[in-house]
Design an enzyme around this catalytic site. Structure first.
Site, PDB file in Angstrom:
ATOM      1  N   LEU A   8      30.715   7.693  48.926  1.00 43.38           N
ATOM      2  CA  LEU A   8      30.790   7.182  50.290  1.00 43.38           C
ATOM      3  C   LEU A   8      30.423   5.700  50.264  1.00 43.38           C
ATOM      4  O   LEU A   8      29.256   5.338  50.142  1.00 43.38           O
ATOM      5  CB  LEU A   8      29.836   7.963  51.197  1.00 43.38           C
ATOM      6  CG  LEU A   8      29.890   7.679  52.696  1.00 43.38           C
ATOM      7  CD1 LEU A   8      31.265   7.979  53.268  1.00 43.38           C
ATOM      8  CD2 LEU A   8      28.828   8.500  53.428  1.00 43.38           C
ATOM      9  N   SER A  11      33.369   1.076  53.162  1.00 38.35           N
ATOM     10  CA  SER A  11      34.613   1.130  53.933  1.00 38.35           C
ATOM     11  C   SER A  11      35.524   2.289  53.553  1.00 38.35           C
ATOM     12  O   SER A  11      36.439   2.603  54.305  1.00 38.35           O
ATOM     13  CB  SER A  11      35.390  -0.186  53.785  1.00 38.35           C
ATOM     14  OG  SER A  11      35.670  -0.449  52.422  1.00 38.35           O
ATOM     15  N   ARG A  12      35.271   2.928  52.391  1.00 34.74           N
ATOM     16  CA  ARG A  12      36.144   4.022  51.979  1.00 34.74           C
ATOM     17  C   ARG A  12      35.331   5.202  51.494  1.00 34.74           C
ATOM     18  O   ARG A  12      34.239   5.045  50.952  1.00 34.74           O
ATOM     19  CB  ARG A  12      37.100   3.570  50.863  1.00 34.74           C
ATOM     20  CG  ARG A  12      38.165   2.602  51.314  1.00 34.74           C
ATOM     21  CD  ARG A  12      39.367   2.610  50.371  1.00 34.74           C
ATOM     22  NE  ARG A  12      38.967   2.355  48.995  1.00 34.74           N
ATOM     23  CZ  ARG A  12      39.717   2.667  47.931  1.00 34.74           C
ATOM     24  NH1 ARG A  12      40.888   3.246  48.094  1.00 34.74           N
ATOM     25  NH2 ARG A  12      39.297   2.389  46.717  1.00 34.74           N
ATOM     26  N   GLY A  98      21.858  -1.486  44.032  1.00 34.69           N
ATOM     27  CA  GLY A  98      22.742  -0.522  44.676  1.00 34.69           C
ATOM     28  C   GLY A  98      23.229   0.574  43.744  1.00 34.69           C
ATOM     29  O   GLY A  98      23.574   0.314  42.586  1.00 34.69           O
ATOM     30  N   ASP A 100      25.978   2.112  43.722  1.00 34.49           N
ATOM     31  CA  ASP A 100      27.346   1.916  43.275  1.00 34.49           C
ATOM     32  C   ASP A 100      27.398   1.005  42.056  1.00 34.49           C
ATOM     33  O   ASP A 100      28.149   1.255  41.099  1.00 34.49           O
ATOM     34  CB  ASP A 100      28.218   1.367  44.410  1.00 34.49           C
ATOM     35  CG  ASP A 100      27.651   0.127  45.068  1.00 34.49           C
ATOM     36  OD1 ASP A 100      26.442  -0.184  44.883  1.00 34.49           O
ATOM     37  OD2 ASP A 100      28.403  -0.552  45.808  1.00 34.49           O
ATOM     38  N   THR A 122      33.615  -4.466  50.047  1.00 35.90           N
ATOM     39  CA  THR A 122      33.076  -5.236  51.161  1.00 35.90           C
ATOM     40  C   THR A 122      32.334  -6.454  50.624  1.00 35.90           C
ATOM     41  O   THR A 122      32.430  -7.556  51.159  1.00 35.90           O
ATOM     42  CB  THR A 122      32.136  -4.361  51.998  1.00 35.90           C
ATOM     43  OG1 THR A 122      32.875  -3.241  52.508  1.00 35.90           O
ATOM     44  CG2 THR A 122      31.554  -5.131  53.164  1.00 35.90           C
ATOM     45  N   THR A 172      48.525 -22.606  56.582  1.00 34.87           N
ATOM     46  CA  THR A 172      47.162 -22.147  56.861  1.00 34.87           C
ATOM     47  C   THR A 172      46.897 -20.741  56.333  1.00 34.87           C
ATOM     48  O   THR A 172      45.851 -20.483  55.716  1.00 34.87           O
ATOM     49  CB  THR A 172      46.871 -22.204  58.374  1.00 34.87           C
ATOM     50  OG1 THR A 172      46.929 -23.560  58.803  1.00 34.87           O
ATOM     51  CG2 THR A 172      45.486 -21.639  58.688  1.00 34.87           C
TER      52      THR A 172
END
Length: 246
Positions: A8, A11-12, A98, A100, A122, A172
Site C-alpha cells: 500500500l 498513490s497505488r 521508510g 518501502d 510520489t 512551456t
C-alpha cells in the site's frame, strides 16, 4: 491456501501471490481513501497469510489491515529493521527509514553488487548499497510528478502534466517536463557518481516505481528497471521470518 503480498503506497495499491522468495503476477490500482470501500475490494484474494507493507496514511493503512484480517488467517506487517538477512541499514533510528525503501534494498541486496536504488513515486528516493549489504544512506526529493503538481498548485496556469523532454525546450509544457524530469535525472546521476567515488568501484543503477519508465530513456543504457522491487523485497522478508512468525 496461498500466501499473498500487499504493498500500500502513497498513490497505488499492489498485490501479488508469494512465489518462493519472489512476487508472482501483480495486480494494482490507484487508490484513495474511498477506493478502500469500493467494489474492487471484493475481488481481493483470500488465503492463509497476508504479508503487508504500507507507507500510506495511518487511517488508510488501518482500514486495509481490517479488511485483510477478515480474508486471511494471519496478517504480518513489515517494519524496517536495522539488520535483516544480509542487509544493514545506515539510519541510527531504523524506524525513520521508510519500509518501502527497506524492502527495495532487501530485494536489491540479493544481487551482491554495489547498487544505487532509485524509487520514483510520489517521492524520489535514492539509496546506496554496497555488495556486502551495507547501506550507505540516501536522499529524498520530490518526484517529477510531485514537482509538476506543486507548481500547478502555486501557479494554476502551469499544467500539472503533459509535455515532452528536451534538453532545451521551446514550449512551456515541454519546458516543465524537461525541468522536472531533468532535476530527477541529474540527482540520480550525481548520486551514482558520488557513490562510485565513495566506494571506489562501479555502481549499478536500479530504478523502480511508477515514475521510473519516463526517466529510463534519459539515463545510461545499463540502468536496470525492476518494477516489482518492493514486492520482491516483501517476499524476501516473508521467507526470512522465523517459523513462529510465519
Amino acid at each position: 491456501m496461498s500466501d499473498w503480498l500487499f504493498d500500500l503506497g502513497n498513490s497505488r495499491f499492489k498485490y501479488a501471490p508469494l512465489r518462493g522468495d519472489r512476487a508472482g503476477n501483480v495486480q494494482a490500482w490507484t487508490h484513495g481513501a474511498e477506493d478502500l470501500r469500493s467494489e474492487a475490494l471484493r475481488a481481493l484474494p483470500q488465503g492463509r497469510i497476508a504479508y503487508v507493507a504500507s507507507v500510506a496514511a495511518p487511517g488508510l493503512t488501518a482500514t486495509m489491515l481490517e479488511i485483510l484480517r477478515m480474508r486471511f488467517q494471519h496478517v504480518h506487517v513489515a517494519h524496517t529493521e536495522g539488520r535483516f538477512a544480509d542487509l544493514r541499514i545506515a539510519y541510527g533510528v531504523p524506524a525513520r527509514f521508510g519500509v518501502d525503501r527497506f524492502l527495495a534494498l532487501l530485494a536489491a541486496a540479493r544481487g551482491q553488487r554495489h547498487v544505487l536504488v532509485a524509487g520514483v513515486g510520489t517521492a524520489l528516493t535514492i539509496d546506496l548499497l554496497d555488495a556486502g549489504g551495507l547501506h550507505h544512506g540516501g536522499r529524498i526529493a520530490a518526484s517529477p510528478t510531485t514537482m509538476r503538481e506543486a507548481l500547478h498548485a502555486r501557479a494554476v496556469q502551469l499544467p500539472p502534466s503533459g509535455g515532452q523532454y528536451h534538453e532545451f525546450a521551446n514550449d512551456t509544457d515541454d519546458a516543465l517536463a524537461s525541468g522536472c524530469d531533468g532535476a530527477a535525472i541529474a540527482l540520480i546521476e550525481r548520486s551514482r557518481a558520488q557513490g562510485e567515488q565513495l566506494l571506489q568501484a562501479p555502481v549499478a543503477l536500479l530504478l523502480h516505481g511508477g515514475g521510473a519508465p519516463a526517466l529510463l530513456p534519459h539515463l545510461p543504457p545499463d540502468t536496470s528497471h525492476e518494477p516489482l522491487l518492493v514486492l520482491d523485497g516483501l517476499a524476501r522478508w516473508a521467507v526470512h521470518l522465523p517459523p513462529a512468525a510465519g
